[in-house]
Design a protein around this motif. Structure first.
Motif, PDB file in Angstrom:
ATOM      1  N   LEU A  21       0.860  -1.035  -0.058  1.00  0.00           N
ATOM      2  CA  LEU A  21       0.105  -0.238  -0.082  1.00  0.00           C
ATOM      3  C   LEU A  21       0.796   1.239  -0.128  1.00  0.00           C
ATOM      4  N   ILE A  22       1.890   1.087   0.748  1.00  0.00           N
ATOM      5  CA  ILE A  22       2.696   2.427   0.936  1.00  0.00           C
ATOM      6  C   ILE A  22       3.894   2.576  -0.222  1.00  0.00           C
ATOM      7  N   ILE A 111       1.008   8.855   2.869  1.00  0.00           N
ATOM      8  CA  ILE A 111       1.697   7.799   3.485  1.00  0.00           C
ATOM      9  C   ILE A 111       1.828   7.996   4.997  1.00  0.00           C
ATOM     10  N   PRO A 112       1.626   9.102   5.557  1.00  0.00           N
ATOM     11  CA  PRO A 112       1.669   9.200   7.127  1.00  0.00           C
ATOM     12  C   PRO A 112       0.300   8.817   7.704  1.00  0.00           C
ATOM     13  N   THR A 117      -2.834   4.457  10.388  1.00  0.00           N
ATOM     14  CA  THR A 117      -3.584   3.441  10.378  1.00  0.00           C
ATOM     15  C   THR A 117      -3.135   2.060  10.559  1.00  0.00           C
ATOM     16  N   PHE A 118      -1.763   2.003  10.070  1.00  0.00           N
ATOM     17  CA  PHE A 118      -1.135   0.650  10.618  1.00  0.00           C
ATOM     18  C   PHE A 118      -0.901   0.679  12.041  1.00  0.00           C
ATOM     19  N   MET A 119      -0.681   1.683  12.725  1.00  0.00           N
ATOM     20  CA  MET A 119      -0.301   1.604  13.920  1.00  0.00           C
ATOM     21  C   MET A 119      -1.544   2.003  15.011  1.00  0.00           C
ATOM     22  N   VAL A 127      -6.842  11.405  10.251  1.00  0.00           N
ATOM     23  CA  VAL A 127      -5.890  12.406   9.750  1.00  0.00           C
ATOM     24  C   VAL A 127      -6.266  12.517   8.118  1.00  0.00           C
ATOM     25  N   TYR A 128      -6.505  11.257   7.629  1.00  0.00           N
ATOM     26  CA  TYR A 128      -6.797  11.269   6.172  1.00  0.00           C
ATOM     27  C   TYR A 128      -8.189  12.025   5.847  1.00  0.00           C
TER      28      TYR A 128
END
Length: 145
Positions: A21-22, A111-112, A117-119, A127-128
């Protein structure tokens, strides 16, 4: 296979999805690969452990914080919760990627969001949503598909 081994394997597999994804956002089949292989695998693992251990799960535990806390004293319940998070957070990451493409939001900006979201799941989504609001100036613009 022990729950600890399954936990470690699922973490490694989820990492593959997040790396895709990244790092390769324009790979047209990335969503299909992540959903069709990785998330489906998590769903199979989750379903297997639920079905084979359903009698060990006290459904009343879900109705209170104390009950859920007690449930998570069981390593198998923690594994189930973790696989659940891995699958759903990846789905949110895919949605963020697809939605950002729809609205022309630069991948460097998301990306951030993907890392968060991953963490931290919902924080990355929030944030998105804020970035998308700034970009579209309309929070409710057909943004949810």
């Amino acid at each position: 296979m022990t729950p600890d081994t399954v936990f470690q394997l699922c973490n490694a597999i989820a990492m593959i999805g997040w790396i895709i994804l990244i790092t390769i956002p324009m790979w047209p089949s990335s969503d299909k690969f992540i959903i069709g292989i990785i998330v489906a695998l998590f769903a199979i693992i989750y379903t297997f452990y639920i079905v084979t251990n359903l009698s060990a799960i006290d459904m009343k535990s879900f109705s209170s914080l104390k009950g859920v806390t007690a449930l998570f004293a069981n390593p198998l319940a923690v594994l189930l919760g973790w696989v659940h998070y891995l699958a759903f957070d990846l789905m949110v990451g895919i949605w963020i990627k697809k939605n950002s493409l729809k609205y022309g939001i630069n991948h460097w900006l998301i990306i951030p969001c993907l890392l968060l979201t991953f963490m931290f799941g919902p924080i990355g989504l929030l944030v998105y949503l804020l970035i998308r609001f700034v970009k579209t100036r309309n929070y409710f613009t057909a943004n949810y598909h």
